[in-house]
Design a protein around this motif. Structure first.
Motif, PDB file in Angstrom:
ATOM      1  N   GLY A 125      24.469  70.185  34.661  1.00 24.09           N
ATOM      2  CA  GLY A 125      24.681  71.435  33.932  1.00 24.09           C
ATOM      3  C   GLY A 125      25.618  71.346  32.737  1.00 24.09           C
ATOM      4  O   GLY A 125      26.100  72.375  32.255  1.00 24.09           O
ATOM      5  N   TYR A 126      25.868  70.147  32.260  1.00 22.38           N
ATOM      6  CA  TYR A 126      26.716  70.040  31.064  1.00 22.38           C
ATOM      7  C   TYR A 126      25.970  70.575  29.842  1.00 22.38           C
ATOM      8  O   TYR A 126      24.757  70.426  29.718  1.00 22.38           O
ATOM      9  N   THR A 127      26.744  71.197  28.931  1.00 20.98           N
ATOM     10  CA  THR A 127      26.139  71.764  27.717  1.00 20.98           C
ATOM     11  C   THR A 127      26.413  70.924  26.477  1.00 20.98           C
ATOM     12  O   THR A 127      25.827  71.158  25.433  1.00 20.98           O
ATOM     13  N   GLY A 128      27.333  69.973  26.588  1.00 25.14           N
ATOM     14  CA  GLY A 128      27.653  69.168  25.409  1.00 25.14           C
ATOM     15  C   GLY A 128      28.281  67.851  25.785  1.00 25.14           C
ATOM     16  O   GLY A 128      28.754  67.667  26.922  1.00 25.14           O
ATOM     17  N   LEU A 129      28.256  66.926  24.830  1.00 23.77           N
ATOM     18  CA  LEU A 129      28.860  65.611  25.032  1.00 23.77           C
ATOM     19  C   LEU A 129      29.707  65.238  23.819  1.00 23.77           C
ATOM     20  O   LEU A 129      29.281  65.407  22.681  1.00 23.77           O
ATOM     21  N   LEU A 130      30.912  64.759  24.088  1.00 25.55           N
ATOM     22  CA  LEU A 130      31.807  64.288  23.028  1.00 25.55           C
ATOM     23  C   LEU A 130      32.057  62.807  23.239  1.00 25.55           C
ATOM     24  O   LEU A 130      32.509  62.398  24.316  1.00 25.55           O
ATOM     25  N   VAL A 131      31.777  62.016  22.201  1.00 26.02           N
ATOM     26  CA  VAL A 131      31.974  60.571  22.350  1.00 26.02           C
ATOM     27  C   VAL A 131      32.419  59.961  21.022  1.00 26.02           C
ATOM     28  O   VAL A 131      31.998  60.397  19.952  1.00 26.02           O
ATOM     29  N   ASN A 132      33.292  58.957  21.118  1.00 27.05           N
ATOM     30  CA  ASN A 132      33.651  58.143  19.966  1.00 27.05           C
ATOM     31  C   ASN A 132      32.764  56.912  20.026  1.00 27.05           C
ATOM     32  O   ASN A 132      33.013  56.036  20.863  1.00 27.05           O
ATOM     33  N   ILE A 133      31.749  56.848  19.175  1.00 23.19           N
ATOM     34  CA  ILE A 133      30.744  55.779  19.295  1.00 23.19           C
ATOM     35  C   ILE A 133      31.412  54.397  19.257  1.00 23.19           C
ATOM     36  O   ILE A 133      31.063  53.512  20.035  1.00 23.19           O
ATOM     37  N   ASP A 134      32.359  54.203  18.348  1.00 19.39           N
ATOM     38  CA  ASP A 134      33.258  53.056  18.460  1.00 19.39           C
ATOM     39  C   ASP A 134      34.616  53.614  18.872  1.00 19.39           C
ATOM     40  O   ASP A 134      35.287  54.274  18.090  1.00 19.39           O
ATOM     41  N   GLU A 135      35.013  53.368  20.123  1.00 18.55           N
ATOM     42  CA  GLU A 135      36.356  53.768  20.571  1.00 18.55           C
ATOM     43  C   GLU A 135      37.318  52.808  19.872  1.00 18.55           C
ATOM     44  O   GLU A 135      37.586  51.695  20.352  1.00 18.55           O
TER      45      GLU A 135
END
Lengths: 360, 360
Positions: A125-135
């Motif tokens: 049920g997540y509505t969004g994703l936050l990611v640093n493609i290169d951490e």
């Protein structure tokens, strides 16, 4: 000084020359044209879908990360944050500050995100994703296509912080389905810091235009409205935007985004080959092209940073916090050559001999 | 191009030269030293009281105005906003966005704020005052000493936006009792835009350190904490901060803040004398030194802006909104000489002849 940090990095002669010029007045059709050209090339290099737009922000990339969290999510969302280092942690803190409900997919420093691990969060049920493609803190590259597929399947709004990945690692915004891509002027764009770009796919444009944001400076709908005429709501960093223009055209003239990515990849590979004989360990299980995170086996990472700076005229990138003494980073972005890698390797060898750790 | 706008303005050769250099890595003691020097000179030139501090922000001055409203006021305040133009209006909108209760002291374009008018608001329980010391949209200077006396009497927190007044008009932060002074890199500091400075007197430092701010980028307590070691929370516009350093030292070497203010005042006076014979009207009843607002009696203001830009290589500053066709502005800040004024006046004369309005 020879600069192997991950920003600010070394600029081309052309970008430096533009930096030395007088900064023009900007409420003119001439400046609007330049901004439209910047937008066009940014969209092309991001491989953004049709009708995408670019917000040029005069702030650090953290400001843009905050603007995105504020404009794209509310307390009705439930967001998944990939947190494998200090930039993932920054997204977590931004969600906390702005009351965006979120869960954290925590990874150890250097750890790769596997499909298996990711799909533990499938169908929840997540509505969004936050990611640093290169951490950038550890040089770990996450798979933007795998994450995109996951977001599509779960109908999640997909935010890619590509601050140090844009132009360094393959990224196809249309194909991976990212709604937002964030980057900064001082990474592979190799301009001075001060400007950050937010690329918005049509779904993101729609979302920010309907957002209620408690901010004037970070009101992205206002930014996009002004950009319709090639302008910004407030005085932008005009000089840096002109340097970005020179640099985008430089990349285009040299063959475009894929050529630039190949150049950065080759710069990284050359360095990794050259350093492999020395007593260092690579930190990242999934190395990004823009930066190599390194753990010295027999020396203090921060001491090496200081030694290189003070005695060799070379900057590498120290880590902060817990990793300060155990990890440093070497960037492969900006105006660097394979010969520069050799210069750095030779300096590292001398330093290791100095501390009695030549590795043999 | 000859640039008579109010920002970006023309830089000195030295500032341009620094702009053409490579931008160094900044998490170093060397950059911290430069930042401490910037802080010291900013405090000196603002005549700030002891134990004042400076927040160097990578954003436009509007970002700093917003940061100040967010960090210094809450919904428990009751703030008086002096609104005589578009920058006063901006403070009003910021109070609205951030739910700061406020009343507006509205002035017409160009109108001077008299003591009589101001004291209509005396003893009414206001907790703070927001004012643009030079309302840059019309070139009206408000009396910082008169306002300071009023704030002291009413125990109000006193915020001075000196964006285009700092280094152009006499301003003594300690004497007038301002708690906050805001300025930007691209006004009299004559550096490229992208950095804005907030000077905080001790009472303001105390206030922001105890504020609860729903922002990461505009968290001034975090900015001040990092500045204790000469650093910023996020990557700042390092190149512009280096140009600011060169420029602050240039001003100091030339005799300091009072000499610079006298220089700008003389540049303004020379222009105003030269233009007085032409069919123009001054808009401001209380002219600031940095800029002259002008109403052409027999011509369209925006047409004059375009004509000067396209046929004479001269930028003046158009107005926006309602004033677009009736008012333009001429700046007296940046690297300009009295001869440059003559060049502009001669161009204006030719344009007036062209439209049959030579004024005789």
């Amino acid at each position: 000084m020879l600069n192997f940090t991950v920003g600010p990095v070394m600029c081309s002669d052309e970008v430096c020359a533009v930096g030395g010029e007088q900064v023009p007045y900007f409420r003119t059709s001439e400046f609007s044209e330049l901004m439209f050209e910047n937008e066009k090339l940014m969209l092309k290099f991001a491989k953004a879908p049709e009708n995408s737009r670019v917000a040029f922000m005069t702030n650090s990339s953290t400001g843009s990360m905050e603007a995105v969290v504020m404009n794209c999510f509310t307390e009705k969302d439930r967001v998944l944050v990939i947190n494998g280092g200090s930039f993932g942690q920054r997204f977590v803190e931004l969600c906390e500050i702005h009351d965006v409900p979120h869960d954290v997919l925590k990874l150890n420093h250097g750890q790769k995100l596997t499909k298996e691990k990711l799909y533990e969060y499938d169908g929840m049920g997540y509505t969004g994703l936050l990611v640093n493609i290169d951490e950038t803190s550890t040089g770990v590259l996450y798979d933007s296509e795998m994450l995109g597929e996951f977001c599509r399947k779960n109908n999640m709004f997909y935010v890619c912080d590509c601050v140090s990945a844009f132009l360094a690692d393959p990224f196809d915004m249309a194909h991976c389905g990212a709604d937002i891509m964030i980057t900064g002027s001082q990474k592979v764009l190799a301009c001075p810091p001060g400007v950050s770009m937010i690329v918005l796919a049509p779904r993101a444009v729609d979302r920010v235009q309907n957002a209620k944001v408690k901010s004037m400076y970070f009101d992205l709908a206002d930014v996009l409205k002004n950009m319709e005429r090639g302008q910004t709501p407030f005085t932008p960093a005009v000089g840096i935007l002109r340097q970005i223009n020179a640099r985008l055209k430089e990349i285009e003239a040299a063959g475009g985004v894929d050529v630039e990515i190949a150049r950065v990849a080759a710069q990284a590979q050359d360095f990794r080959e050259k350093i492999s004989a020395l007593p260092f360990e690579f930190v990242s299980e999934s190395p990004a092209n823009g930066v190599t995170s390194i753990h010295p086996l027999n020396a203090d990472a921060y001491e090496i940073f200081l030694e290189l700076k003070d005695h060799y005229g070379i900057w590498i990138c120290p880590n902060g916090g817990d990793l300060k003494n155990t990890v440093f980073r070497v960037g492969h972005i900006g105006y660097l050559s394979h010969e520069d890698n050799t210069t750095l390797i030779n300096a590292l060898k001398e330093i290791l001999i100095g501390v009695g750790c030549s590795g043999n």
